[in-house]
Design a protein around this motif. Structure first.
Motif: not given
Length: 334
Positions: A70-83
């Motif tokens: 699972v990955v996420f990003r905020i405000n269309q920035e780079a994807w990051q790991p969920l942790d």
């Protein structure tokens, strides 16, 4: 008008689920969030929601999903790991600092070869609501984690321009992070407007590019600097050292000032390797028509060596630490 990146509007989270286990549980996740009254939108393997929804998602899905996929990003920035999502929540305090402009500027003198004040560098000082200090090495990483670098850089620039209006003819060096400016025409227009409103002569403002060696998109940096130059402002490249690019690239940037990194300044009078770098830097600066400035000077010995070598401007604790008032106002108040 102000863009979302430069303000502290609500953060939008985009979450992407990968892998068979996660995709099979996707509808369960959606159903749970909707039962909790959370507004979400889904498209394929991606979910979009606000921060309240992201907190609920993290709590609910830690055991249900394979979080490694699972990955996420905020405000269309780079994807990051969920942790790393919890770190975004933990840095919420920075929103208050920015929104309420909990910062001031301190002045650090920059002197010429005769030790007369030539300019001041405007250095931001941040406070919590109780007045306690927040150090730069804490606030800038927090801003980056929470996607607030644009907003933090803007409020720092605007505050520095306001404080520069108190100077009596000296230049003001104002730091900015080039990676936090996505469109100079939009992001920098408020800075230009404020300087005009306060009657600050553009010739007295020097915009200083910090973290010079970390700039990856040189074309973008050139676009920013061209925007400033065309409006009458000078600019400086900060923390330039031995390994920073080529004479051709520096010449193309056309900086009015180049600052030698303090790690090559301190003890330069007795360190042969630092002397080699300082002389190489000096030759580069003079060749491209830039004014060489040595920062981080703490001793008379280093100052004299640099001055005799041909450096023209100097900054460091030897001449004055950052202070709430310019030096001449300190003398008046004393």
């Amino acid at each position: 008008m102000q863009c979302n990146n430069c303000s502290v509007t609500a953060i939008k989270f985009e979450i992407k689920l990968e892998g068979k286990t996660n995709l099979s549980a996707l509808q369960t996740v959606i159903d749970h969030l909707e039962r909790r009254g959370i507004e979400i939108s889904s498209r394929g393997d991606k979910l979009q929601m606000d921060e309240v929804g992201a907190r609920e998602f993290l709590d609910f899905c830690s055991d249900l999903l394979d979080v490694s996929q699972v990955v996420f990003r905020i405000n269309q920035e780079a994807w990051q790991p969920l942790d790393r999502m919890a770190q975004v929540f933990e840095t919420e305090w920075i929103d208050d600092v920015i929104a309420n402009e909990r910062l001031t500027c301190h002045y650090q003198p920059i002197v010429d070869t005769d030790e007369n004040i030539f300019a001041y560098e405007m250095l931001a000082r941040f406070q919590n609501e109780d007045g306690s200090m927040i150090y730069p090495n804490e606030i800038f990483p927090a801003a980056k984690t929470r996607g607030r670098l644009y907003a933090l850089d803007r409020v720092c620039r605007m505050t520095a321009v306001k404080y520069s209006a108190a100077l009596k003819g000296e230049k003001a060096f104002i730091n900015f992070i080039p990676t936090s400016i996505y469109s100079p025409e939009f992001c920098l227009s408020s800075t230009i407007s404020l300087s005009k409103k306060l009657g600050v002569d553009p010739k007295l403002l020097v915009f200083e590019v910090v973290e010079t060696e970390k700039v990856d998109d040189l074309d973008h940096l050139k676009k920013i600097l061209t925007y400033y130059r065309e409006r009458g402002f000078d600019y400086a490249l900060d923390d330039v050292g031995e390994g920073y690019s080529t004479i051709e690239m520096l010449a193309d940037m056309k900086p009015k000032y180049m600052k030698l990194d303090m790690k090559f300044v301190q003890d330069v009078a007795t360190d042969l390797e630092k002397q080699r770098v300082a002389k190489k830097f000096l030759r580069k600066a003079l060749e491209i028509g830039s004014i060489p400035l040595a920062e981080g000077i703490e001793t008379r010995q280093d100052f004299e060596w640099l001055k005799q070598s041909g450096y023209q401007l100097f900054q460091g604790y030897y001449f004055g630490k950052p202070a709430a008032l310019p030096l001449y106002e300190q003398h008046v108040k004393a």
